[in-house]
Enzyme design. Structure first.
Site, short mmCIF file in Angstrom:
data_model
loop_
_atom_site.label_atom_id
_atom_site.label_comp_id
_atom_site.label_asym_id
_atom_site.label_seq_id
_atom_site.Cartn_x
_atom_site.Cartn_y
_atom_site.Cartn_z
N SER A 62 -4.57 -28.80 -7.78
CA SER A 62 -4.24 -27.88 -8.87
C SER A 62 -2.99 -28.32 -9.63
CB SER A 62 -4.02 -26.47 -8.32
OG SER A 62 -5.21 -25.94 -7.80
N GLN A 63 -2.92 -27.84 -10.85
CA GLN A 63 -1.75 -28.01 -11.70
C GLN A 63 -0.53 -27.44 -10.97
OE1 GLN A 63 -2.83 -26.38 -15.42
NE2 GLN A 63 -0.77 -26.37 -16.26
#
Length: 215
Positions: A62-63
């Protein structure tokens, strides 16, 4: 193995703050855990960008700003026992391990669990237990949990996971009918039921039942 330069680390933390990650304990944990250790191959040089990146088994890491916002939403205390559903690269579990007493993380892909465990061991993160399991059922043998974090999207907060949350506990889960429209939800369990807060729009892979077909 060298970590990021001071300038890169400063830019990384600035991006987190500018996207709403303001909890000092969360920022410190994200400064201490090198995201580059969880990304190999072609995308390693992009480890410190605020962007999701592909990992094995068709999954993503994920970011960082989303990792930070989800972690912050859990409102962790140092005594908490946490369940993470969706180990992925292991990066999120490593962040949690700096903020909670014990982290259990499960993933349907044995390869991801194996590779994440190798990184946890190399970083000396001894309070994480990672295992291959169908996360949609939670981890009944270790329940109840103070906090539950789900890193895949469900149509509704999964019943088995709600049942494994302590009274006073918090679960953070992406909820949505499609890949395109999902909302990060915070669920608090009270004496008389559950309260729900909508936090922000997100995009996650779907929460699937069963185990992945990898060795």
């Amino acid at each position: 193995m060298t970590g990021p330069s001071a300038e890169t680390k400063m830019q990384f933390l600035f991006a987190l703050r500018s996207h709403g990650v303001t909890d000092t304990r969360v920022l410190k944990a994200m400064e201490e855990i090198d995201r580059g250790r969880f990304i190999t191959g072609l995308f390693a040089e992009r480890s410190y960008e605020d962007t999701p990146l592909p990992i094995a088994c068709g999954q993503t890491i994920s970011q960082p700003s989303i990792v930070g916002r989800m972690t912050q939403a859990l409102q962790l205390s140092p005594r908490d026992k946490v369940l993470e559903v969706g180990t992925g690269s292991g990066y999120q579990a490593a962040i949690l391990s700096r903020l909670a007493r014990r982290v259990y993380t499960v993933d349907r892909h044995a390869r991801l669990v194996r590779e994440a465990n190798e990184v946890f061991q190399s970083l000396g993160l001894v309070n994480i237990t990672a295992m291959t399991a169908d996360g949609s059922h939670g981890l009944p043998e270790q329940a109840p949990f103070d906090r539950i974090l789900v890193t895949a999207a469900a149509e509704d907060p999964p019943g088995p996971l709600l049942a494994q949350l302590k009274i006073g506990g918090i679960m953070v889960v992406p909820v949505g009918q499609s890949d395109a429209v999902q909302t990060l939800i915070r669920v608090r369990r009270g004496e008389n039921g559950f309260d729900y807060d909508e936090l922000l729009p997100v995009r996650f892979v779907p929460l699937l039942e069963g185990l992945g077909r990898d060795g």
